[in-house]
Design an enzyme around this catalytic site. Structure first.
Site, PDB file in Angstrom:
ATOM      1  N   ASP A   1       3.127   2.197  -4.087  1.00 22.84           N
ATOM      2  CA  ASP A   1       3.231   1.185  -3.567  1.00 22.84           C
ATOM      3  C   ASP A   1       1.843   0.012  -3.185  1.00 22.84           C
ATOM      4  O   ASP A   1       1.031   0.976  -3.233  1.00 22.84           O
ATOM      5  CB  ASP A   1       3.574   0.856  -2.082  1.00 22.84           C
ATOM      6  CG  ASP A   1       5.215   1.166  -2.838  1.00 22.84           C
ATOM      7  OD1 ASP A   1       5.982   1.473  -3.176  1.00 22.84           O
ATOM      8  OD2 ASP A   1       5.526   2.394  -1.405  1.00 22.84           O
ATOM      9  N   LYS A   2       1.683  -1.110  -3.261  1.00 24.51           N
ATOM     10  CA  LYS A   2       0.586  -1.694  -3.173  1.00 24.51           C
ATOM     11  C   LYS A   2      -0.433  -0.935  -2.379  1.00 24.51           C
ATOM     12  O   LYS A   2      -1.817  -1.064  -2.121  1.00 24.51           O
ATOM     13  CB  LYS A   2       0.396  -3.623  -2.931  1.00 24.51           C
ATOM     14  CG  LYS A   2      -0.497  -3.794  -3.280  1.00 24.51           C
ATOM     15  CD  LYS A   2      -0.360  -5.558  -2.767  1.00 24.51           C
ATOM     16  CE  LYS A   2      -1.302  -6.539  -2.286  1.00 24.51           C
ATOM     17  NZ  LYS A   2      -0.506  -7.714  -2.389  1.00 24.51           N
TER      18      LYS A   2
END
Length: 302
Positions: free
Chosen positions: A138-139
């Site tokens: 995830d970012k």
């Protein structure tokens, strides 16, 4: 053009066509799927149907993916923390806040942009927007991620992921004091029907998801855990820990509103191991926690 047949399951019957397609494409948005249908890329029994069509038992559905639009994914001179690199594979310690690949109108500042600048070649299996990308984190999750420099390496690494032989260990700071030392979470994960930006534990459209965790350290109202993945579903650790009542600290989607989210969730991909796609040699990499994560732990230790 890529063509995919949709293997219907019982939960798909009598549901809207766009919803069924979306359930089988967890990384796509409803808007994208409806765009495919309007463009005539989705066929039901060899005919185009509207998004509102109710899928029936025995229907044959196929998706003919449109050719990717030229979005000019350009190389960018973004510094990379390279942990390992050879002519076949590269392993990078991704910082929190960096998106892995372009999507949803974001075409710069991603790991892919940085890799395109640094590497002369990347595998082309995932198309123009995701060259070399075998898996994602995830970012706002920091830590180790691998990328393939050629198609042969990509196929090998993808197969290892499918066979669950890749070693992936994450460090997470979660709310609450977990009383037991170890745990195993076996709960299917699928797209949240009320919020398409989130995932949840569900038997409706969920896929098998297994997370193992070990308690490393306990604090007042918080616990530091190591999570070992057996599967790789979207937001898996974040969803599973929230499901058992211990959401990841700083998680903007599944955590608490008063969390410090300046660094995103306190989740770090610390350990990554796999067989080299060409030599077959066992490789294992580890990277330390980011300073902001370590500072939070020191604060909790007093």
């Amino acid at each position: 053009m890529e063509i995919q047949s949709i293997e219907l399951i019982e939960q798909d019957f009598y549901q809207r066509l766009d919803k069924v397609i979306l359930n089988h494409h967890e990384n796509e948005s409803r808007t994208s799927v409806q765009g495919w249908i309007k463009a005539g890329c989705v066929f039901v029994n060899d005919k185009n149907e509207k998004s509102s069509y109710k899928v029936q038992p025995g229907d044959y559905i196929r998706v003919e993916y449109p050719k990717p639009v030229n979005t000019d994914i350009l190389p960018e001179d973004i510094p990379l923390d390279i942990v390992y690199e050879d002519k076949d594979v590269i392993v990078v310690n991704k910082p929190s806040g960096m998106i892995v690949h372009p999507s949803s109108g974001i075409y710069s500042g991603t790991l892919v942009n940085a890799l395109l600048y640094h590497c002369h070649d990347l595998s082309a299996i995932n198309g123009v927007t995701r060259p070399g990308i075998v898996h994602r984190i995830d970012k706002e999750t920091s830590g180790l991620i691998m990328a393939a420099k050629n198609d042969l390496s990509h196929q090998s690494l993808s197969k290892q992921l499918e066979e669950h032989t890749v070693i992936r260990r994450y460090i997470a700071l979660v709310h609450g004091e977990i009383p037991h030392t170890k745990g195993r979470i076996v709960a299917p994960i699928g797209r949240d029907q009320r919020d398409r930006q989130k995932m949840n534990v569900t038997s409706h459209n969920g896929k098998e998801a297994i997370t193992n965790f070990t308690v490393l350290e306990r604090f007042k109202n918080m616990t530091l855990v190591e999570c070992r993945l057996e599967t790789g579903r979207t937001h898996q650790i974040r969803v599973h820990m929230n499901y058992i009542g211990y959401p990841v600290y700083g998680d903007p989607k599944y955590g608490y509103r008063n969390d410090d989210i300046s660094h995103g969730q306190y989740l770090h991909a610390k350990l990554l191991g796999f067989k080299h796609p060409v030599t077959g040699k066992e490789l294992l990499f580890e990277c330390k926690l980011p300073d902001w994560f370590e500072n939070k732990l020191n604060e909790l230790r007093g």
